[in-house]
Design an enzyme around this catalytic site. Sequence first.
Site, short mmCIF file in Angstrom:
data_model
loop_
_atom_site.label_atom_id
_atom_site.label_comp_id
_atom_site.label_asym_id
_atom_site.label_seq_id
_atom_site.Cartn_x
_atom_site.Cartn_y
_atom_site.Cartn_z
N ALA A 149 -0.12 7.73 5.01
CA ALA A 149 0.09 6.33 5.39
C ALA A 149 -0.81 5.35 4.65
O ALA A 149 -0.59 4.14 4.74
CB ALA A 149 -0.13 6.17 6.90
N GLY A 184 -1.15 5.61 1.33
CA GLY A 184 -0.72 5.73 -0.05
C GLY A 184 0.14 4.58 -0.52
O GLY A 184 0.51 3.67 0.24
N ASP A 185 0.48 4.63 -1.80
CA ASP A 185 1.22 3.56 -2.46
C ASP A 185 2.63 3.40 -1.90
O ASP A 185 3.10 2.29 -1.67
CB ASP A 185 1.26 3.85 -3.96
CG ASP A 185 1.94 2.74 -4.75
OD1 ASP A 185 1.41 1.62 -4.74
OD2 ASP A 185 2.99 3.00 -5.38
N ASP A 239 16.62 10.42 -1.66
CA ASP A 239 16.83 10.00 -3.04
C ASP A 239 17.10 8.50 -2.94
O ASP A 239 18.18 8.09 -2.52
CB ASP A 239 18.02 10.72 -3.66
CG ASP A 239 18.24 10.36 -5.13
OD1 ASP A 239 17.84 9.24 -5.52
OD2 ASP A 239 18.79 11.17 -5.88
N HIS A 240 16.09 7.68 -3.29
CA HIS A 240 16.22 6.25 -2.99
C HIS A 240 17.38 5.59 -3.74
O HIS A 240 17.86 4.52 -3.34
CB HIS A 240 14.90 5.51 -3.27
CG HIS A 240 14.54 5.41 -4.72
ND1 HIS A 240 13.78 6.36 -5.35
CD2 HIS A 240 14.82 4.47 -5.64
CE1 HIS A 240 13.60 6.00 -6.61
NE2 HIS A 240 14.22 4.87 -6.82
N HIS A 270 18.52 11.64 -9.37
CA HIS A 270 19.24 10.36 -9.40
C HIS A 270 20.52 10.41 -10.24
O HIS A 270 21.59 10.00 -9.80
CB HIS A 270 18.34 9.26 -9.94
CG HIS A 270 17.02 9.15 -9.25
ND1 HIS A 270 16.88 9.32 -7.89
CD2 HIS A 270 15.77 8.87 -9.73
CE1 HIS A 270 15.60 9.16 -7.56
NE2 HIS A 270 14.92 8.89 -8.66
N LYS A 279 11.84 5.90 -20.48
CA LYS A 279 10.77 4.91 -20.29
C LYS A 279 10.51 4.17 -21.59
O LYS A 279 10.85 4.64 -22.67
CB LYS A 279 9.51 5.60 -19.79
CG LYS A 279 9.64 6.15 -18.38
CD LYS A 279 8.31 6.64 -17.85
CE LYS A 279 8.42 7.01 -16.37
NZ LYS A 279 8.76 5.86 -15.51
#
Length: 491
Positions: free
Chosen positions: A15, A17-18, A180-181, A243, A343
Site C-alpha cells: 500500500a 508503493g507506486d 491486465d489493465h 497486453h 520504448k
Amino acid sequence: MNVDKPKSILVIFGATGDLANRKLFPSIYRLYKNGKLSEDFAVVGVARRPLTNEDFRSNVEHSVTSSRPENEQINADFFSHFYYQPFDVTDLASYQKLKSLLHSLDEKHHTGENRIFYLAMAPNFFGTIAENLKNEGLTDTNGWSRLVIEKPFGHDYPSAKKLNEQIRQAFNEDQIYRIDHYLGKEMVQNIEVIRFANAMFEPLWNNQYIANIQITSSETLGVGERGRYYDKSGALRDMVQNHMLQMLALLAMEPPIKLTPDEIRSEKVKVLRALRDMTAENVDHYFVRGQYGHGISNGEKVDGYRDETAIESDSNTETFVAGKLMIDNFRWAGVPFYIRTGKRMEIKATEIVIQFKDLPMNLYFNKGKDIQPNLLVIHIHPDEGVTLHLNAEKRGVGTTSTPVKLNYYSHNEDKINTPEAYEVLLYDCMLGDSTNFTHWDEVALSWKFVDVISQAWQNKKANFPNYESGSMGPKESNQLLDKDGFHWWSI
C-alpha cells in the site's frame, strides 16, 4: 444488498508503493465520488513501513488530491474508511493481527465479511501470501473472498504454472482476478461492441474481406527506474505475452453464445489455441527484436538502453518487438496479424488498424496514384475513438476518388469523467465480474507461445542497439510487412 453498490473490505498488499498511490487510491476515490461504493466499505493498507492510520490517510489524501482538479472539494469522510497495518508477509503473527483488524472492521463498516486481497507488490511473494491467507483463516468468512494479482504472472510457462498451483491451494479459479489493465481501457472493451453490435462490420470480419490487422503500442519513454526489472523481462514478456495477445484474442474471437465471462473466455482461448506454432528455426521469419540506442526524444538528446541505470553494457534484452502472427482457423486463414511494441519510439500511442481488401476492380481511381484501402482504426490511447477511412468523389475532378475520414473521439466529451482502467477493473472485481480479467487458460497458452521466441532469442546474441530513440523501431520491422506487400500505417 444493493448489487450496484457492493460492500467489501479491500486489503492492499504494497500500500505504500507506486501502483497504490498512482492508480488504486485515485480509482477508489472516483468510485466513491460517483456513487458506486456504499458507505459500507473499508480499505486496509499493509506494507513494511511502520505507519499509523493517520500517516496512511495523509498519504492517501495526497494521492487523491494530486490526481484531481485544484478546486475540487473532496469529502473528508472518504479517508476515514482507510486503515493501515505494518506487515511482514513471512510472519504468521502479521496475518493474525490482520485477521483481528478485518473482523473489527466487518462489524464497524457492515461489509458482510466480503474481502478483496490485492497484491500490488513483488510477484515473488504472491504464492506465500495466498497460502498464508488461507492457512491463517483470513478467507474463512461468511462472505466472499477474492484475490487480485498484478502482472507479471510468472516469467515463463513453468514458473507461471508453479505459481498458479501454489495460489490454487488457497483460492479457486473463480476467486482469482489476474489484472491486465489494457482490458480495463474503454476502447479495448469496445472492440466487442464494434464487432458484434454493428451489421456493417461483423459480416466483413473474416479472411474474405480483411487483408491484415495491425496492433501497435508505442512509448516515448525509456525504462527509467524500472531498469532492474525490465532487463530481466524485455518487451516480449512485458507487453506481448499479456497486453498484445489479449487485444489480438478480442479482435479474432468468434461471437460468444452469451456475453458472460465463461463464454467470452472460451472464445478467446480458442484463438490462442489456433495461433500458428513458433519453432526456434522460424522465429526470425515471423518476429523482429530491437533495442534503442542514443537519439532525440521530444526534442532532447537521450541515452541508449545500455546507458540506463542498472542495465548491463552488453545487455541482450529487447526493448522493441514486431511480429507476424497467423491464426490457423476457418475465419482467419491467410490473414496476418502484425504487432509492434517498443520504448523510446517516436510517439506514444496504442492503436489497432484493420485494413480491408481492395476491390477486384475499382472504377474510381486517380491515374498514377495508388488507390487507398478502406481502414478501420481503433484509437485506444491517448485518444479514444474510431476512424473509418473511406473513398469518396472529389468535386470537379471527374471519375476519381479521394480518401476521407469519419471520426469519433470520446475526448471531445468531458474527458475528466472517463473511467480509468483501474477504476473499471476494481469495480468489476467488487461485483464479481471476471469478464475483463485473465483466466489461467489464457495465461498458460500465452506463455507457451512466447516461450519459444524467448528461448530462441536468449540463445542468439543480437546486434544491438539497432534503432535510434525517437524512431519507430528497426528497419527490419518494416521489412516484415514489405515482403507481404503491406506497410505499417502511420499512427
